[in-house]
Design a protein around this motif. Structure first.
Motif, PDB file in Angstrom:
ATOM      1  N   ASN A 129      -7.703  -3.457  -0.354  1.00 21.16           N
ATOM      2  CA  ASN A 129      -6.905  -4.481  -0.747  1.00 21.16           C
ATOM      3  C   ASN A 129      -7.565  -5.734  -1.901  1.00 21.16           C
TER       4      ASN A 129
ATOM      5  N   ASP B 118       1.363 -13.878   8.354  1.00 20.16           N
ATOM      6  CA  ASP B 118       0.899 -12.845   9.109  1.00 20.16           C
ATOM      7  C   ASP B 118       0.020 -12.972  10.174  1.00 20.16           C
ATOM      8  N   ASP B 119      -1.222 -13.715  10.352  1.00 16.53           N
ATOM      9  CA  ASP B 119      -1.681 -14.722  11.843  1.00 16.53           C
ATOM     10  C   ASP B 119      -0.646 -15.067  11.477  1.00 16.53           C
TER      11      ASP B 119
HETATM   12  C1  BDR Z   1      -5.425  -9.538   5.714  1.00 19.10           C
HETATM   13  O1  BDR Z   1      -6.337 -10.432   4.786  1.00 19.10           O
HETATM   14  C2  BDR Z   1      -5.552 -11.559   4.953  1.00 19.10           C
HETATM   15  O2  BDR Z   1      -4.698 -11.609   4.106  1.00 19.10           O
HETATM   16  C3  BDR Z   1      -4.312 -11.286   6.126  1.00 19.10           C
HETATM   17  O3  BDR Z   1      -3.779 -12.554   6.960  1.00 19.10           O
HETATM   18  C4  BDR Z   1      -4.873 -10.466   6.561  1.00 19.10           C
HETATM   19  O4  BDR Z   1      -5.605 -10.727   8.202  1.00 19.10           O
HETATM   20  C5  BDR Z   1      -5.281  -8.390   5.706  1.00 19.10           C
HETATM   21  O5  BDR Z   1      -6.356  -7.351   4.377  1.00 19.10           O
END
Ligand code: BDR
Ligand code: CA
Length: 315
Positions: free
Chosen positions: A160, A15-16
């Protein structure tokens, strides 16, 4: 037509990587540099991955700087279970040709911001906040010289890593505490908003159907990344966290939030790394602190994905 000078601080991470690609695809931005930090995987890998992403985007002009290899006061916690052993599992990319810039990420951030007029540069951290805290400590006037800091991290609601903590803040709560107390104009995009931005199979297919090598690469990353998160959250795909922060800088009209007080817990037995968001103005007691952060809670995810996919198609 660059309107905005930005530095993306990241720990790629699929995602980065997509956040970096969105920034590099956007003519509104002058990307001054990409800085890396230890987070999803150790620093050597986040730095290698950032260099691969720069070359995938065909942007040799954008320097990459490695920063902190561990949190300020704690042992590093990584997230290979989400991102894979390399941090960028899903497809094998060629080894990058271009090296890192030898400067430390925090030194670069200070130099780049202080060399420009006040209000010129926005920092976009999408990783543990270690580099940003180091830069703020190194140059006490930095916070006020920035246009702002738009970060992915924290949550109003559930975390999370633990029920109370989101990964980026959990990994380095002391760094986050420095950032939230810095006096910089802060915007936080936490899990409340990023969990609305799900990379569903239809969205991944649209990225693959761009028909470009980059589109196929991004789709392969998401196929990998989505496996873990869709199983964990029972969703159609994974939340596309980090591109939300870049998108906010580009398109703030797609987001809704509130200016409120946010404190970072650094000591709780169960809650170190929690972002305590005073979302409702208290009636029975004084507020915990003055507002210091715009906390985003809602995204127009349909438009976000449509625009993101269009931008990826430009690279
Ligand atoms: C964030 O944690 C990372 O694993 C992801 O890249 C994001 O920046 C989400 O909690
Ligand atoms: Ca990240």
């Amino acid at each position: 037509m660059s309107e905005h000078s930005v530095i993306i601080d990241c720990d790629p991470g699929q995602d980065d990587a997509i956040a970096v690609l969105l920034a590099l695809a956007s003519p509104e931005f002058e990307v001054l540099g990409i800085t890396t930090v230890a987070g999803n995987v150790p620093l050597s890998l986040t730095s290698l991955n950032a260099r691969k992403v720069r070359e995938l985007a065909g942007r040799p002009d954008v320097p990459v700087f490695a920063g902190a290899d561990r949190p300020l006061k704690r042992a590093l916690m990584t997230a290979e279970e989400v991102h894979g052993k390399t941090g960028l599992d899903g497809i094998v990319l060629p080894d990058p040709r271009l090296a890192l810039d030898p400067r430390h990420a925090a030194d670069f951030i200070v130099e780049a911001v202080m060399a420009r007029p006040a209000g010129a540069v926005t920092l976009v951290p999408v990783a543990p906040l270690t580099n940003i805290a180091l830069a703020l400590k190194k140059e006490p006037t930095l916070a006020k010289r920035l246009r702002g800091i738009v970060l992915m991290g924290g949550a109003i609601g559930l975390g999370n890593v633990t029920p109370a903590t989101e990964f980026n803040i959990h990994v380095d709560p002391e760094a986050a505490d420095i950032v939230f107390k810095s006096g910089a104009a802060l915007t936080m995009l936490g899990l409340d908003v990023t969990h609305q931005a799900i990379s569903t199979p239809a969205r991944v297919a649209a990225i693959r159907n761009l028909g470009t090598p980059l589109g196929r690469t991004v789709a392969a990353w998401l196929d990998f990344y989505n496996r873990h998160d869709s199983e964990r959250y029972g969703t159609e795909g994974g939340p596309l966290h980090d591109p939300c922060a870049v998108a906010y800088v580009l398109w703030p009209e797609l987001f809704q939030g509130k200016f409120c007080h946010v404190a970072v817990e650094t000591e709780g037995k169960f809650t170190a790394g929690h972002t305590l968001v005073e979302w409702w103005a208290p009636k029975r007691r004084p507020p915990l602190g003055s507002p210091n952060c715009t906390v985003i809670a809602k995204i127009d995810h349909e438009t976000f994905f449509r625009r993101l996919i269009e931008r990826l198609g430009r690279l």
